[in-house]
Motif scaffolding. Sequence first.
Motif, PDB file in Angstrom:
ATOM      1  N   UNK A 148      12.372   9.674   1.001  1.00  0.00           N
ATOM      2  CA  UNK A 148      11.177   8.844   0.988  1.00  0.00           C
ATOM      3  C   UNK A 148       9.953   9.585   0.484  1.00  0.00           C
ATOM      4  N   UNK A 149       8.926   8.849   0.056  1.00  0.00           N
ATOM      5  CA  UNK A 149       7.732   9.478  -0.515  1.00  0.00           C
ATOM      6  C   UNK A 149       6.908  10.186   0.544  1.00  0.00           C
ATOM      7  N   UNK A 150       6.245  11.275   0.163  1.00  0.00           N
ATOM      8  CA  UNK A 150       5.305  11.905   1.090  1.00  0.00           C
ATOM      9  C   UNK A 150       4.097  11.013   1.288  1.00  0.00           C
ATOM     10  N   UNK A 151       3.408  11.209   2.401  1.00  0.00           N
ATOM     11  CA  UNK A 151       2.163  10.479   2.622  1.00  0.00           C
ATOM     12  C   UNK A 151       1.110  11.041   1.674  1.00  0.00           C
TER      13      UNK A 151
ATOM     14  N   UNK B  39       4.346  11.476 -12.005  1.00  0.00           N
ATOM     15  CA  UNK B  39       3.787  12.718 -12.522  1.00  0.00           C
ATOM     16  C   UNK B  39       2.725  13.289 -11.598  1.00  0.00           C
ATOM     17  N   UNK B  40       2.139  12.441 -10.724  1.00  0.00           N
ATOM     18  CA  UNK B  40       1.076  12.899  -9.852  1.00  0.00           C
ATOM     19  C   UNK B  40       1.577  13.218  -8.450  1.00  0.00           C
ATOM     20  N   UNK B  41       2.846  12.977  -8.181  1.00  0.00           N
ATOM     21  CA  UNK B  41       3.361  13.158  -6.834  1.00  0.00           C
ATOM     22  C   UNK B  41       3.530  14.627  -6.496  1.00  0.00           C
ATOM     23  N   UNK B  42       3.284  14.942  -5.206  1.00  0.00           N
ATOM     24  CA  UNK B  42       3.580  16.285  -4.737  1.00  0.00           C
ATOM     25  C   UNK B  42       5.088  16.470  -4.711  1.00  0.00           C
ATOM     26  N   UNK B  43       5.557  17.596  -5.174  1.00  0.00           N
ATOM     27  CA  UNK B  43       6.966  17.904  -5.109  1.00  0.00           C
ATOM     28  C   UNK B  43       7.283  18.533  -3.761  1.00  0.00           C
TER      29      UNK B  43
ATOM     30  N   UNK C  50       8.280  15.224  10.042  1.00  0.00           N
ATOM     31  CA  UNK C  50       8.089  13.803   9.755  1.00  0.00           C
ATOM     32  C   UNK C  50       6.591  13.568   9.626  1.00  0.00           C
ATOM     33  N   UNK C  51       6.195  12.819   8.595  1.00  0.00           N
ATOM     34  CA  UNK C  51       4.798  12.434   8.437  1.00  0.00           C
ATOM     35  C   UNK C  51       4.673  10.918   8.453  1.00  0.00           C
ATOM     36  N   UNK C  52       3.531  10.456   8.961  1.00  0.00           N
ATOM     37  CA  UNK C  52       3.293   9.019   9.043  1.00  0.00           C
ATOM     38  C   UNK C  52       1.809   8.737   8.860  1.00  0.00           C
TER      39      UNK C  52
ATOM     40  N   UNK D  17       0.825  -1.208   0.000  1.00  0.00           N
ATOM     41  CA  UNK D  17       0.000   0.000   0.000  1.00  0.00           C
ATOM     42  C   UNK D  17       0.857   1.254   0.000  1.00  0.00           C
ATOM     43  N   UNK D  18       2.135   1.106   0.346  1.00  0.00           N
ATOM     44  CA  UNK D  18       3.004   2.272   0.384  1.00  0.00           C
ATOM     45  C   UNK D  18       3.382   2.762  -1.000  1.00  0.00           C
ATOM     46  N   UNK D  19       3.105   1.962  -2.034  1.00  0.00           N
ATOM     47  CA  UNK D  19       3.433   2.395  -3.384  1.00  0.00           C
ATOM     48  C   UNK D  19       2.588   3.601  -3.740  1.00  0.00           C
ATOM     49  N   UNK D  20       3.191   4.758  -4.007  1.00  0.00           N
ATOM     50  CA  UNK D  20       2.415   5.961  -4.267  1.00  0.00           C
ATOM     51  C   UNK D  20       1.941   6.026  -5.709  1.00  0.00           C
ATOM     52  N   UNK D  21       1.289   7.136  -6.022  1.00  0.00           N
ATOM     53  CA  UNK D  21       0.829   7.367  -7.382  1.00  0.00           C
ATOM     54  C   UNK D  21       2.020   7.503  -8.316  1.00  0.00           C
ATOM     55  N   UNK D  22       1.804   7.360  -9.631  1.00  0.00           N
ATOM     56  CA  UNK D  22       2.900   7.572 -10.575  1.00  0.00           C
ATOM     57  C   UNK D  22       3.562   8.926 -10.355  1.00  0.00           C
TER      58      UNK D  22
END
Length: 546
Positions: free
Chosen positions: A63-66, A29-33, A149-151, A22-27
Amino acid sequence: MRRRIVMSMLAGVTFMASTLLAAVPAPAAELDQPSAPSPAQAGEPAQPPAEFGTDWHDPLTAGPPVTRPDAKSCEVTVAEAQFRDFTPYKGTYTPPRGCGDRWSKVVLRMDGKVKGRQFDRLGYLHIGGVEVFRTSTPQPSPDGIAWSVEKDVTRYTDTFRHSRDVEMLIGNVVDDTYTGVIDVKVTLTFYEGKAPAVPDRVLTLQDGTLTTPRNSESIVAEVYATGSGGGCEEYWYLTVPDAAPYSCKAEHGPYREVQIKVDGQLAGIATPFPTVWTGGWSNPFLWYVIPGPRAFDIKPVEYDLTPFAGLLNDGRPHRIEVSVAGVPQGQTGWSTPVNVLVRQDAKSRQVTGKLTVHRASDLANSSTYTPGAEHRLDTEAGHRLTVSGYVDTSHGRVTTTVSRKLANTSAHRWTDGENTDALKATWRDDETVTVDGRGPAKAARTHRTYTMDGTTTLGAGDRLRTIMSLADRAAAVETRGDRRTAWSRLDDTYTGDATYTANVPRDQRHAVGTTTEHYRLYGSGGCYDRLLATVQGVVTKDRGGC
């Protein structure tokens, strides 16, 4: 390495595979920078100084943002405190107003700041006695740093539905030398919407015992195991048997294994991650901007105890013990708080069952010491455990089988006086959880590999140099019958090389250092890829995209 400067010490397992998947984020191009792009991100060349100064880039990780849903949200402040000593912050959590009691996601965020001089410190946050967050802190610059830190804490939804006592502590020492006061704020953001499949109950132990609801059909324990406390257990992977001439001793060498028992019977085994805190390996210049994997968000070890549900569901308290194999008897240094996540059968008053298989190998642990101008300790260790049991639910009999195989190899080399100290080690933790009930059997397989390759030398002019590579890797796959339903691969690799003059005032250290972190996560849910690089505390590269 010289010990007088060597270490700034810190005072259904189906959830496991699905958490990684489930930790796999969106592609990409859709990720928040990142909210504030570095010059390297913006296409401008970063110009690092010749050596570290009194300020450097705020700590960050690759690491990826939540990910957050596009939905109405409510924010609650859980804790706001300045930590100067070992007095915990105590307060009260109240559920959010206006977002109901079913949420599509709950995100914890901790914002911190500190300036001056301070060691790395270990911290926790309890809500209603449940440990929802464990962290460690960066070491500050004289001019001051800020970090966050976000979780994703959606799994603790049951805890958040009612008002609870809050306790938070980042144990600290502030005096004329160590001036850094750790200032933090923790919030929870609740997103309204359809609730995911989360545990029905989140339990804690009472005087070392657990009483589960009598209709529990899935029981998972999580343990926030950390080796710390200002002694050698922070560097457990470097310990040696008594026969070897080294400053950190352990009767059985460096192998560690986190074990959980139910009423005295071994119920789960796991390999602890070799976390390096931000003063680790004698060289804080390695970690000032980019911490080692997991240092800011310490992940719990998880055990699927569902094979024991038939025993645990009798309405009586059962003894739950967590221990760390390999720690010398009577020696402290590990913290092992336990949460238990339960899913219930809503259509049954009691779920009965039985443990049918319990098969454990002998724990193999061999360390061979070879003396010489360069001392050497070679270690090989491993352990296997398989447990299986069934529960009779309202939807039929369900059998859960958990198999886990641990393996560790390491080669530790050092010279007299420990002016050269090196370790090359690999830990493997392979786990398969199979659930067989109505329809094709479901299986979750997770293969974890942790590696460390580090060398510290103290050379002419007391110039101390540390070269380090540390990796957190995992591959997970879920199947139903012969069909693969989800998969992912994680590779979070840190590298660093830093040098400074030891045993002199801070302004005379003339420190230099380069660090990188490359975080790659891809699979059936998409992909994420980000590379960070720093030189003398300046971010010189921040590249993302799959």
